[in-house]
Design a protein around this motif. Structure first.
Motif, PDB file in Angstrom:
ATOM      1  N   ILE A  26      64.786  37.515  41.222  1.00  0.00           N
ATOM      2  CA  ILE A  26      63.576  38.166  41.277  1.00  0.00           C
ATOM      3  C   ILE A  26      62.778  36.944  42.334  1.00  0.00           C
ATOM      4  N   GLY A  27      61.813  37.677  43.178  1.00  0.00           N
ATOM      5  CA  GLY A  27      60.934  37.076  43.605  1.00  0.00           C
ATOM      6  C   GLY A  27      59.621  37.677  43.629  1.00  0.00           C
ATOM      7  N   ILE A  28      58.524  37.005  43.884  1.00  0.00           N
ATOM      8  CA  ILE A  28      57.159  37.472  43.602  1.00  0.00           C
ATOM      9  C   ILE A  28      56.418  36.793  44.690  1.00  0.00           C
ATOM     10  N   SER A  49      47.444  42.908  44.990  1.00  0.00           N
ATOM     11  CA  SER A  49      47.918  42.622  46.003  1.00  0.00           C
ATOM     12  C   SER A  49      49.250  41.756  45.898  1.00  0.00           C
ATOM     13  N   THR A  50      49.984  42.330  45.017  1.00  0.00           N
ATOM     14  CA  THR A  50      51.179  41.395  44.486  1.00  0.00           C
ATOM     15  C   THR A  50      52.562  42.362  44.841  1.00  0.00           C
ATOM     16  N   THR A  51      53.494  41.515  45.154  1.00  0.00           N
ATOM     17  CA  THR A  51      54.886  42.433  45.404  1.00  0.00           C
ATOM     18  C   THR A  51      55.884  41.808  44.390  1.00  0.00           C
ATOM     19  N   VAL A  52      56.720  42.377  44.004  1.00  0.00           N
ATOM     20  CA  VAL A  52      57.760  41.741  43.260  1.00  0.00           C
ATOM     21  C   VAL A  52      59.106  42.706  43.828  1.00  0.00           C
ATOM     22  N   VAL A  53      59.989  41.988  44.126  1.00  0.00           N
ATOM     23  CA  VAL A  53      61.190  42.220  44.496  1.00  0.00           C
ATOM     24  C   VAL A  53      62.388  41.781  43.593  1.00  0.00           C
ATOM     25  N   ALA A  54      63.078  42.744  42.882  1.00  0.00           N
ATOM     26  CA  ALA A  54      64.047  42.559  41.805  1.00  0.00           C
ATOM     27  C   ALA A  54      65.405  42.934  42.287  1.00  0.00           C
ATOM     28  N   ARG A  55      66.271  41.986  42.420  1.00  0.00           N
ATOM     29  CA  ARG A  55      67.733  42.341  42.509  1.00  0.00           C
ATOM     30  C   ARG A  55      68.075  43.328  41.543  1.00  0.00           C
ATOM     31  N   THR A  56      69.051  44.350  41.908  1.00  0.00           N
ATOM     32  CA  THR A  56      69.563  45.441  40.869  1.00  0.00           C
ATOM     33  C   THR A  56      71.045  44.897  40.620  1.00  0.00           C
ATOM     34  N   ILE A  57      71.372  45.515  39.350  1.00  0.00           N
ATOM     35  CA  ILE A  57      72.618  45.242  38.969  1.00  0.00           C
ATOM     36  C   ILE A  57      73.582  46.100  39.558  1.00  0.00           C
ATOM     37  N   GLU A  58      74.713  46.073  40.214  1.00  0.00           N
ATOM     38  CA  GLU A  58      75.636  46.701  40.879  1.00  0.00           C
ATOM     39  C   GLU A  58      76.710  47.718  39.905  1.00  0.00           C
TER      40      GLU A  58
END
Lengths: 370, 370
Positions: free
Chosen positions: A52-54, A232-241
Motif C-alpha cells: 500500500i502507498g498513500i 485530496s488523497t490517493t491510495v494505491v493498493a497492490r492486488t493479490i494474484e
C-alpha cells in the motif's frame, strides 16, 4: 526546503499517509513520510513498497520548495505535542537533510533522509473505475472484513474480493468457516471488473475515508493495483494474484428450516453465552429449533446457559451448533431489525440473507455432543 | 438462598467489592464474591485475605436468606451481559452451592462455593478516626500515589504515609528519587494518628469512592488496619509495619534560585521533550536558568529540542537536569496556574511548593553532560 503549516491540517494529512507505514520494516526510509513541496503544492507520501502507498495534498506555505523524508512516528509525535502552542509550525531542511521543526519558542533538530531515495507511488492509468460514496465503502468494509482468512496457506482468501457487474459492486470474503457477501448498488452501470485486495489495505482505507454520504470515492482497476481516489488523497493498493473461489456454487436457495427472528435479541442471547465460552475454547452454542421457539444452549467448564427466544419458524425442527463468535460477527454486520436464517441440515451451513440478497452471511456448523 | 435484584444496583455493588480481588491467587474462594443475605439486608463481600477486604450492602429482595460465594469474574460477566434485558435478576443457591442466575428467559447454572468457608473482614474497633470528603481523598491519592516506591527492597516506601495532627491530614510518598507531600485541612481537630497504607489499597479505594464533595468518608486507625467507611461500603486495608522515614529532615526552606513560572507552559515544554526521550531511556532534560528565561534542552539519538520559556527568576543562574517523567508527574498533580521552584544547586533536589506548603513536590536531579 522551507514550509509552514497550520498544525491541525498537517496532523490530519500525516495521520492519513502514515496508514501506509507497516512498522515491521528494518529499512528506515519505509518508516518515513516524504514531504515533497513543488512550487504550487505540498504532497505527503508514505509507501510500504509492498502492499500500500498513500499520497495526500496538504495546505501550507511554500517558502522554499524541496523534499525530505522524515521518520513518521517522530514527526507526528513532535507536531502532536506542540498542539497547545497556537503558532504555525515551520518545517525546514538543508542539503544534508537536517530537519528543523519550529513552533513559537520550541525548536526540534532531527535527522531526515534523502527525498531522492524515496519510492513514489506507481503510476496507474485511470481507465476502468467505479464511483461510490465514502460512507458506502466504509460500511461495506466493516460488514465483510471480519471473515477474511488470516491463514497464509491460501493467500487469495486473505483479501477482499471486489467484483463489478453493471450497477452492482459485490464484496466477498471467505475464511473457510464462513462467507460474507455484500452487494452495493451503484448510481451508474460500469464494465465488468474484479480484484482481490489485501484485508490490511482495505482496513487502512476504511480508517482514512470519512463516513460522509455526500463525499465520493473513485476506485480504479488495474492489472496489479487498485487505486482509490478521494478528497485530496490517493491510495494505491497492490492486488493479490490468482483466481478467487467460485462463490456462486457455494449457495443455493433451498432450505428445510427457516427462522425469522429479532436480530438484537438473538445477538444478545448469543453474546450472553460468551460469559461461559471464551473465544478460543472451541465450545459451541447449540440452537434447538422447535415449533415457534429457539432455545440457545451453551455448556462449558464454567457452567450452563439456556436462553429461550420467540421466533417464526417454517419447516422442520432442527438442532445445530455454531462457533458463537461467527454468528455474532454476522449479526453485528446486519442493520435490519429482523433476520431470516435458512437451514438445510445440522451438517450444512446456515444462510442469513435478506429477500433481495443485498447481504448473504453463511456459517458452517460445528459438531456437538448433547 | 433466593434473592432478586435490579441489575444496575447489583452491578455497581459487585464492581465495588470486586476491587478487593487480586486475580493473582490460586485459591478459588479468594476470587469469589460472598453473597450473604440475612433477614433484613444483603451484603456482598470480597477479600484477598492479605491486604484488602471490601464489604457493601446492596438493595434487593430476600426471598430466602442464605449465603454462597460466587466467582467474581463470572457473575459480573453474566449480569453485565444481561444488561439489555429489562427484567430483574434472580440469584438462587441450593445446599450443594449450585447457583442459578435467572433473568427473563435466560438461565445460567454455575457452581458456587460454600459461604461458610469464606473469610469475613476483620472486626475493627472504631476509635481513632478522621472525616473528610470523598472528593478530597480521591484527589489527594491521585496527587501523591505516583511517587510511591515500587521496589520491595524497602517495603515501607511501597505505601502511602498518612499522618494526622490537629486538623491536618498529611499524605506522603517517597520512591527514593522524589517526594510528594499533600496536606488536607480537616473540618475538626483530631488526636495524632499515623499509618502506612499499601499503594494498591489506596488506588482501589480511589476508584470506588465518588468524586462528590458532599459525601464524606471516615477513616479509622487501628494497630494493623485502616478502615474506610463511606456510603454503604466498608474497606479494610492492612497497614505496612515499621517506621516511615523522617520526612521533616528532608527539606529546608533555603534556596539559591527561585523560579516562578506558568505551570501549563512548563508542563507542555517538558511533555514535548518526550517525543525524543522515551520513559526508560534514562535521558535527562536540562534546565538552563538564566536571567528571566528558562531554556529546556533535550538531546537523544532521535534529535535535539530547545524550548524557551519566560519565568520570573530570583537568585543565581543554574543548570540542572531531571528525569522528565518525574517533573511531569509533579506538575500534573498541581492545579495552580503558576508554580514556584526552589533550587539550591545542581546536585540538590528541587522543591516545588506553594506558599502555605499545602503541597511539596521534591525531585532529585540527575547528572548530565553538556
Amino acid at each position: 526546503m522551507r514550509l509552514s503549516f497550520e498544525k491541525e491540517q498537517l496532523l490530519v494529512a500525516m495521520n492519513i499517509v502514515s496508514r501506509a507505514i507497516s512498522g515491521k520494516t528494518t529499512n528506515p526510509i519505509l518508516e518515513c513520510i516524504l514531504f515533497d513541496a513543488g512550487k504550487e503544492s505540498i504532497r505527503l507520501i508514505a509507501n510500504d513498497d509492498l502492499e500500500i502507498g498513500i499520497e495526500t495534498e496538504v495546505a501550507g506555505n511554500i517558502l522554499e520548495p524541496g523534499k525530505v523524508a522524515i521518520d513518521s512516528r517522530l514527526i507526528i509525535d513532535i507536531v502532536r505535542k506542540l498542539e497547545k502552542n497556537e503558532e504555525p509550525i515551520f518545517i525546514e531542511s538543508d542539503q544534508n537533510n537536517h530537519v528543523l521543526v519550529k513552533c513559537g519558542k520550541a525548536k526540534f533538530n532531527i535527522q531526515g533522509h534523502d527525498g531522492e531515495k524515496f519510492t513514489y507511488l506507481p503510476s496507474i492509468t485511470k481507465e476502468k473505475y467505479i464511483k461510490m460514496t465514502q460512507l458506502s465503502l466504509k460500511e461495506v468494509i466493516r460488514q465483510t472484513i471480519f471473515s477474511v482468512s488470516t491463514s497464509e496457506s491460501n493467500k487469495i482468501l486473505t483479501g477482499e474480493y471486489l467484483t463489478v457487474h453493471e450497477n452492482i459492486a459485490r464484496f466477498t470474503t471467505i475464511d473457510g468457516y464462513r462467507l460474507s457477501i455484500r452487494n452495493i448498488m451503484l448510481k451508474d452501470n460500469y464494465p465488468d471488473s474484479k480484484a482481490v485486495i489485501p484485508a490490511k489495505s482495505m482496513s487502512e482505507i476504511s480508517r482514512i475515508i470519512s463516513g460522509d454520504n455526500e463525499k465520493d470515492i473513485y476506485i480504479y482497476f488495474h492489472a496489479n493495483y487498485v487505486l482509490f481516489e478521494f478528497d485530496s488523497t490517493t491510495v494505491v493498493a497492490r492486488t493479490i494474484e490468482g483466481e478467487y473461489m467460485n462463490v456462486e456454487k457455494m449457495y443455493s436457495s433451498d432450505y428445510k428450516t427457516k427462522l425469522f427472528i429479532n436480530r438484537q435479541k438473538l445477538l444478545n442471547a448469543i453474546d450472553s453465552s460468551t460469559t461461559l465460552i471464551k473465544e478460543n475454547d472451541h465450545v459451541p452454542i447449540v440452537f434447538h429449533i422447535k415449533d415457534a421457539n429457539l432455545l440457545i444452549r451453551a455448556k462449558s467448564v464454567f457452567g450452563e446457559m439456556d436462553f429461550e427466544l420467540d421466533a417464526i419458524k417454517t419447516g422442520e425442527d432442527l438442532k445445530i451448533a455454531f462457533n458463537p463468535k461467527y454468528v455474532l460477527d454476522a449479526l453485528r454486520a446486519i442493520e435490519e431489525e429482523e433476520v431470516t436464517l435458512y437451514f438445510t441440515s445440522a451438517r450444512n451451513p446456515v444462510f442469513i440473507r435478506d429477500a433481495d440478497s443485498n447481504y448473504i452471511y453463511s456459517i458452517f456448523p460445528v459438531n456437538f455432543i448433547e
